[in-house]
Structure formats: structure tokens, C-alpha cells
Motif scaffolding. Sequence first.
Motif, mmCIF file in Angstrom:
data_model
loop_
_atom_site.group_PDB
_atom_site.id
_atom_site.type_symbol
_atom_site.label_atom_id
_atom_site.label_comp_id
_atom_site.label_asym_id
_atom_site.label_seq_id
_atom_site.Cartn_x
_atom_site.Cartn_y
_atom_site.Cartn_z
ATOM 1 N N PHE A 59 0.809 -1.172 -0.148
ATOM 2 C CA PHE A 59 0.114 -0.067 -0.164
ATOM 3 C C PHE A 59 0.891 1.142 -0.110
ATOM 4 C CE2 PHE A 59 -2.290 3.480 2.284
ATOM 5 C CZ PHE A 59 -3.383 3.504 1.521
ATOM 6 N N VAL A 60 0.787 2.132 -1.010
ATOM 7 C CA VAL A 60 1.397 3.308 -1.159
ATOM 8 C C VAL A 60 0.742 4.455 -0.671
ATOM 9 C CG1 VAL A 60 2.917 4.904 -2.720
ATOM 10 C CG2 VAL A 60 2.707 2.406 -3.198
ATOM 11 N N VAL A 82 1.963 5.753 -8.444
ATOM 12 C CA VAL A 82 1.937 4.342 -8.100
ATOM 13 C C VAL A 82 2.303 3.506 -9.192
ATOM 14 C CG1 VAL A 82 -0.602 3.928 -8.503
ATOM 15 C CG2 VAL A 82 0.854 2.656 -6.856
ATOM 16 N N THR A 83 1.876 3.732 -10.708
ATOM 17 C CA THR A 83 2.228 3.218 -11.706
ATOM 18 C C THR A 83 3.836 3.213 -12.083
ATOM 19 O OG1 THR A 83 -0.093 3.612 -12.781
ATOM 20 C CG2 THR A 83 1.934 2.733 -14.404
ATOM 21 N N SER A 118 1.899 -5.025 -10.758
ATOM 22 C CA SER A 118 0.693 -4.835 -11.604
ATOM 23 C C SER A 118 -0.014 -3.761 -10.462
ATOM 24 C CB SER A 118 -0.478 -5.776 -11.941
ATOM 25 O OG SER A 118 -0.823 -6.493 -10.804
ATOM 26 N N VAL A 119 -0.889 -2.913 -10.992
ATOM 27 C CA VAL A 119 -1.802 -1.869 -10.112
ATOM 28 C C VAL A 119 -3.119 -2.115 -10.401
ATOM 29 C CG1 VAL A 119 -2.005 0.359 -9.507
ATOM 30 C CG2 VAL A 119 0.091 -0.207 -9.971
ATOM 31 N N LEU A 125 -2.663 0.400 -4.677
ATOM 32 C CA LEU A 125 -1.893 -0.871 -4.352
ATOM 33 C C LEU A 125 -1.247 -1.381 -5.479
ATOM 34 C CD1 LEU A 125 -5.023 -2.791 -2.890
ATOM 35 C CD2 LEU A 125 -3.320 -1.551 -1.437
ATOM 36 N N ILE A 126 0.124 -2.044 -5.047
ATOM 37 C CA ILE A 126 1.171 -2.853 -6.162
ATOM 38 C C ILE A 126 1.028 -3.990 -5.670
ATOM 39 C CG2 ILE A 126 3.382 -2.768 -6.880
ATOM 40 C CD1 ILE A 126 3.617 0.325 -6.139
ATOM 41 N N ARG A 127 0.731 -4.783 -6.729
ATOM 42 C CA ARG A 127 0.674 -6.303 -6.423
ATOM 43 C C ARG A 127 2.001 -6.851 -7.223
ATOM 44 N NH1 ARG A 127 -4.883 -8.502 -8.268
ATOM 45 N NH2 ARG A 127 -5.383 -7.314 -6.407
ATOM 46 N N VAL A 128 2.695 -7.674 -6.453
ATOM 47 C CA VAL A 128 4.049 -8.309 -6.832
ATOM 48 C C VAL A 128 3.715 -9.672 -7.106
ATOM 49 C CG1 VAL A 128 6.342 -8.509 -6.390
ATOM 50 C CG2 VAL A 128 5.444 -6.288 -5.909
#
Length: 489
Positions: A59-60, A82-83, A118-119, A125-128
Motif C-alpha cells: 500500500f503506497v 503508483v504506476t 501490477s496496479v 496498491l502494488i501487487r507483486v
Amino acid sequence: MAPLIDDHTLGTEMELGDFVRVARRNWRLVLSTLLLVVAVSAIITASATRQYQAETELFVSTSGADSVADLAQGGSFTQRQVTTYADLVSTPLVLEPVISDLGLDYSTRGLARHISASVPPNTVLIRVTVTDENPSQAAEIANAISTQFAETIQSLERVDSSGDTPVKATVVRPATIPQTPASPDPVRNIAIATVLGLLLGSGLAMLRDLSDKRVRGESDISAITDEPIIGAVTFDADATTHPLVVELDPRSMRSESFRSLRTNLIYLDPDNRPRVLLTTSSVMGEGKSTTATNLALTIAETGSTVCLIEGDLRRPRVMTYMGLENAVGLTEILVGRAEVEDVMQPYVTNMRVIGCGQIPPNPSELLGSNAMKQLIERLSNEFDYVIIDGPPLMAVTDSAILSTIADGTIVVVGTGIVDRDELQRTLVDLDRVGGKVVGLVANRLPVKGPDAYRQAYGAYQDAIELDDKRRPRRARPRRSRAASTATRG
């Protein structure tokens, strides 16, 4: 003569029924292709290395907002950035420390191929996602990346020497060890292989049908010409050894097919019924002689007088089928060595046969002579019907000559033997010399499959035989008790 249908028309007028018929004709090819593609897919799926995926989410957020307006402005800034932050996940700035801490045998570029970030839309949110052959290592790498990413963001967004930063990345969902592989997916792979197999099999079936020029059934004949199909006879493996099916098995389906041909001929043009008929074909082996002989027998059954002439002076078969003597015949009549009465042989009631006789060196000249025309004219006055069995048209021109003498020509089409081009050329040759085609006979039709002949008569005959077996015997009438007493008295 009805117009022929060209190849361009055949290619543009295919309907759904045509595609279904092609699939039914080539179902073995479609099925084998489908099974092959599915089998290859299953082998590849079974031999492929299992890959596991571990996911973590960050979470950014921004800090240091003193008012609601500042907080909203910070949120908008985070969504825009965030991207860009997600793109940092696979950079050496993040991956090099991870490789060093975990002691991985990867280069930064090699490890980056196993990582995706991906966002989710409208989120910060950033999903790794980390993919690896080892599920434990996949989770370990994902968690290490999320920790290192948070540190990297803080160092990049630091605004003063105190170390404070307005942007912070927080791990909200750490990675766990995956229990099931993400790839290969057997269900998905088999489903895709099934679709591809069906498409490939259908394409091969269409290609095979287009390259196969043989006439397979009545539909192929109708696609070539508008001439009527006045008869349809099923294939019989014993036809060559027992050609006279009307005599051998009068209640069979093939016998009824010849009777249907007879009926169609009689009622084809009642006011101007053709009485001198020529039977021919495109190539050898299509069954013209068998058709001519059985047709003559069925006509004789009606009480009409018939004269069957062996007009094939090169490869005669009729007399052999009937078991008659062929020492003298049509050849001797045409050259003046014998009279008609001397060579004409009776076979059954109302039927006479004239054989070929000695095979001459010049058949075409004899069949086109005035003597032949006079003979046909005389026989047509003495008999109700005259049937001439001519040779194949693609081999010699004899039948083309005979078609100008006859009232009508019956073209026998042997399915599975003649191809479409040969049949088309036969009809063109007859039209060129002015021969009148009264109809075509589809011979050797399969009894099963998309081109099978209708089995209505066969089912009807089976029902009759079954009823005969089930019909009870007539019981004796019972006598009354009074009558029995009177008899004993």
C-alpha cells in the motif's frame, strides 16, 4: 439438356448442410486430428516443469498532510505515481539487494523475468507476483522484494537530510507458500487443445473434400448437374458375382431400387415416353451393364416386351451375366451375316436378348452405320422397349454415337469410382452430339454414412418379415358341446 454447375458456383453456394456432410464424411480424420492434438498437449503438460506463484501487496501512501485538502492532494499524487513505482519493482535498484541477501543464482535481468508488478484500477496498491519452480523460494523472494521496495521508495522520495519522506510503501499482504502450481494448467491446456484440434481437423476435412474429386453420393451429382436422378442403387459386394439381383433376390432393397428406376422412366414423360434407351457411364466399373440388365428384367415383369442389346462391342458383359451364348450377335447382324431372328435369344417371358457376337475391329463405324439405325427402328416397332448397353464414354466414342440413335440416355454414376470432372465431361460430350439425357442413376451408394441411400424400403421389408414371424397360426374352430355329443352319438 439441363445446365451444368461450374466450380465457382460450387464454391460459393456451400450451406451448413454441406459442411455437416463434409464433417461426417471425414469424421475419422477430424477425430484422429483432435486426439493427436489433445495427446500432444497432454504430453507437453505432463512433462512441463511446475511453476509456482507467490503474491504480495503493498500500500503506497503519503504523509505530512495538515488538512483535508492536503490529504486529498496527496492521494491524487500517489495514484498518479503508483504506476511508476510499480515499474521500479523489477529494476536493479530493488533486485540487486534481494539477490545478495538471499544468495540467489540469478542476474537482475534473469530474476526480472520471474517478476511482474501490477496496479489494480483506481487503487494505490502494488501487487507483486513472483514465479519460481520452488514454492518456498517464490514466497521468500516476493517478501524480500516487498521489503526492499519499501526501503527503495523511502530513499528515492527523501526530501531532506533528516530522512523523512512523504511517500511510504507498506506491506498489507505478505506472500505465503503456494500449495498448487500456477502452470501448467491441465484443464485450460486440454480445453485449448480441444478447440485447436477441432479447428485443425475441420480444416483438414475441408481440404481433403476439396482435393477429393470423386463422386460420393447424390449430393455430389446434384452439385454437378441439374439433370434428374431417376434411380439410386446401394452398393453390394456380391454384385459382380451375382449381377441379376432382380432374379436372385426379388424382394431385396436393390431389386426394389431397379423397380423404382423402371417406374420413374415410365412416368418421366408419359406423353412422349422414351422407348429406345441407352445405358452408359463415364468409366469402367460403374455398373452400367448390371443396370441395363436388371432394368430390362423389371420392365419385362410389367408385361411390356423388351429387347436388350449388347452394344458394348469392345468389352461385352451382358451375355456372361445371363449365361447365354455369344458366338453370334449384333456384329453379325450389322455386317449381313445373320438375321435378327437367328441371333435373338429368349431369356424370360416378354424379354429377348441380342448379344455382341464377334468383337469387330471397327466398333464405332458399325454402331454408327445405317444398318444399326435400321435395326433399332425395326426393333422399336416390334418391342415396347429397346435397351442398349453401351461402353463408357470416357474410353471410346461408341456411346456418343449410340446416343444419337436412342430416344434417351441413362448415365450410370458409380459413386466412389468416377470423379466429378469425368462425369461433367461425359454430360458435355453427350450434349455436344445432341444426345438426350433422360436422367442419371446413382449406383454403388453406401448403406451407412452421410451419403447413404434411404433405408425406408429395407426397414419396411424387415417389418413385414417380422410380422410374418409373429403372426399366429390359425386355430381350429371349436365345436360346441352339442355338436360333439351328436358326433359321438
